[in-house]
Scaffold this active site. Sequence first.
Site, mmCIF file in Angstrom:
data_model
loop_
_atom_site.group_PDB
_atom_site.id
_atom_site.type_symbol
_atom_site.label_atom_id
_atom_site.label_comp_id
_atom_site.label_asym_id
_atom_site.label_seq_id
_atom_site.Cartn_x
_atom_site.Cartn_y
_atom_site.Cartn_z
ATOM 1 N N PHE A 1 46.994 46.149 44.981
ATOM 2 C CA PHE A 1 48.087 46.298 44.010
ATOM 3 C C PHE A 1 47.650 45.894 42.592
ATOM 4 C CE2 PHE A 1 51.648 43.338 42.429
ATOM 5 C CZ PHE A 1 52.129 44.252 41.521
ATOM 6 N N ALA B 1 40.859 46.145 53.299
ATOM 7 C CA ALA B 1 41.555 45.329 54.311
ATOM 8 C C ALA B 1 43.067 45.458 54.124
ATOM 9 C CB ALA B 1 41.138 43.869 54.199
ATOM 10 N N GLN C 1 39.912 39.666 42.231
ATOM 11 C CA GLN C 1 41.258 39.764 42.824
ATOM 12 C C GLN C 1 41.209 39.784 44.346
ATOM 13 O OE1 GLN C 1 43.661 39.817 40.308
ATOM 14 N NE2 GLN C 1 41.828 39.758 39.025
ATOM 15 N N TYR D 1 47.120 29.306 52.964
ATOM 16 C CA TYR D 1 46.875 30.168 51.799
ATOM 17 C C TYR D 1 46.806 29.332 50.514
ATOM 18 C CZ TYR D 1 47.823 33.508 48.021
ATOM 19 O OH TYR D 1 47.755 34.225 46.854
HETATM 20 P P1 NAD Z 1 46.487 43.232 47.621
HETATM 21 O O1 NAD Z 1 46.447 42.876 49.085
HETATM 22 O O2 NAD Z 1 47.182 44.469 47.221
HETATM 23 O O3 NAD Z 1 45.014 43.236 47.025
HETATM 24 C C1 NAD Z 1 43.942 42.496 47.537
HETATM 25 C C2 NAD Z 1 42.748 43.419 47.651
HETATM 26 O O4 NAD Z 1 41.612 42.679 48.116
HETATM 27 C C3 NAD Z 1 42.973 44.568 48.643
HETATM 28 O O5 NAD Z 1 42.628 45.798 48.064
HETATM 29 C C4 NAD Z 1 42.051 44.212 49.799
HETATM 30 O O6 NAD Z 1 41.602 45.352 50.514
HETATM 31 C C5 NAD Z 1 40.949 43.460 49.089
HETATM 32 N N1 NAD Z 1 40.206 42.595 50.002
HETATM 33 C C6 NAD Z 1 40.728 41.753 50.922
HETATM 34 N N2 NAD Z 1 39.743 41.156 51.609
HETATM 35 C C7 NAD Z 1 38.583 41.633 51.109
HETATM 36 C C8 NAD Z 1 37.221 41.402 51.426
HETATM 37 N N3 NAD Z 1 36.874 40.557 52.406
HETATM 38 N N4 NAD Z 1 36.278 42.049 50.722
HETATM 39 C C9 NAD Z 1 36.627 42.925 49.735
HETATM 40 N N5 NAD Z 1 37.890 43.181 49.398
HETATM 41 C C10 NAD Z 1 38.873 42.539 50.077
HETATM 42 O O7 NAD Z 1 47.142 41.948 46.914
HETATM 43 P P2 NAD Z 1 47.525 41.695 45.385
HETATM 44 O O8 NAD Z 1 48.950 41.335 45.358
HETATM 45 O O9 NAD Z 1 47.030 42.786 44.511
HETATM 46 O O10 NAD Z 1 46.713 40.352 45.099
HETATM 47 C C11 NAD Z 1 45.523 40.303 44.307
HETATM 48 C C12 NAD Z 1 45.133 38.859 44.107
HETATM 49 O O11 NAD Z 1 46.169 38.141 43.464
HETATM 50 C C13 NAD Z 1 44.854 38.097 45.403
HETATM 51 O O12 NAD Z 1 43.773 37.212 45.159
HETATM 52 C C14 NAD Z 1 46.115 37.314 45.629
HETATM 53 O O13 NAD Z 1 45.888 36.143 46.403
HETATM 54 C C15 NAD Z 1 46.489 36.977 44.196
HETATM 55 N N6 NAD Z 1 47.908 36.676 44.002
HETATM 56 C C16 NAD Z 1 48.841 37.662 44.105
HETATM 57 C C17 NAD Z 1 50.175 37.355 43.884
HETATM 58 C C18 NAD Z 1 51.238 38.411 43.963
HETATM 59 O O14 NAD Z 1 52.392 38.083 43.714
HETATM 60 N N7 NAD Z 1 50.936 39.668 44.263
HETATM 61 C C19 NAD Z 1 50.575 36.038 43.590
HETATM 62 C C20 NAD Z 1 49.587 35.049 43.511
HETATM 63 C C21 NAD Z 1 48.253 35.385 43.691
#
Ligand code: NAD
Length: 329
Positions: free
Chosen positions: A17, A40, A82, A150
């Site tokens: 995202f 993933a 990310q 987490y």
């Molecule tokens: P998301 O799940 O859409 O994106 C995470 C991406 O990381 C995915 O495309 C996934 O395939 C990839 N990924 C996961 N494991 C992997 C691996 N082992 N190797 C390579 N790629 C891998 O989630 P998001 O909401 O876009 O979150 C992005 C970042 O922001 C994350 O680190 C999340 O912890 C952090 N975050 C998000 C929020 C939120 O509200 N969305 C809040 C706090 C922190």
Amino acid sequence: MMSSTNTAVLITGGAGFIGSNLCEYFLEKGYRVTCLDNFATGHRYNIEPFLANKNFKLIEGDIRDLNTCNAAVAGVDYVLHQAALGSVPRSINDPITSNDVNVGGFLNMLVASRDAGVKRFIYAASSSTYGDSESLPKVEEVIGKPLSPYAITKYVNELYADIFAKTYGLETIGLRYFNVFGRRQDPNGAYAAVIPKFVMQFMQHESPVINGDGNYSRDFTYIDNVIQMNELAMTTQNPSAINTVYNTAFGDRTTLNDMVNFLKLFLSEFDAEIANVAVVHGPNRIGDIPHSLASIEKAQRLLNYHPKFSFQQGLKAAVAWYWDNLKKE
Ligand code: NAD
């Protein structure tokens, strides 16, 4: 000033995202963008439109593999890290995998970035690091005890980044994201975030379930504000702005009940019947904090951050996007 055309950015988790929105933004600005993702939780369709762009490179790989990380950072100026397994419940169900990816993978990316001499390592931290601290608004220096596996992983990221800055001179900036929402956030799956999940359910005239009485509140943050923070973190020349962490939020809070009412209001402009869909209340969820509200004073002061989208403006834009994109499925 940095010339965008010669600047190479690695976005890990770039098919997710937030990552795919960062890919899109920096490609539009003329940067060279590499996306490292193992799909993933991300999706190929999120990055499909970029594949034809000569400035875009996809590496399908896992951050748990150091060789993959080394290959991905080669020739890169900035890393926007990310990639992680999000979701508190996911980490409660499977703490080992969350730790392997979020801590082990993070450390691999730090080591690879240090060895490749990247200019700066900017990473997704989390508001979950505030844990059981009850003070509001949240200021960066006052945190509590983590409430989930987490949250531990995200706090460990900050500790490692700090040590890499002090020990190896790697420039780092952590962005503590607060409940980010907007286009391309996944509405599907057991660990879907609340806004896209509820949008999809309302569109199908299904009653969403609010955990608890709905009076819990969140600093819901629209994706464009998060993009702005990443850009500011990447481009800042202010020496006191680096090697630290920032709340990445709008700086206001909305209860779950109000969020649902706004969703119904905005969605019923497309389908009037949605106004009549009832909401159900369930038990509170383990690991959830009652209230979350960020102080954005530090980001304003050191990075000149001025969020452009309020919660309601962002929600309206997100709802319009989901209406156009989800109804095709
Ligand atoms: P998301 O799940 O859409 O994106 C995470 C991406 O990381 C995915 O495309 C996934 O395939 C990839 N990924 C996961 N494991 C992997 C691996 N082992 N190797 C390579 N790629 C891998 O989630 P998001 O909401 O876009 O979150 C992005 C970042 O922001 C994350 O680190 C999340 O912890 C952090 N975050 C998000 C929020 C939120 O509200 N969305 C809040 C706090 C922190």
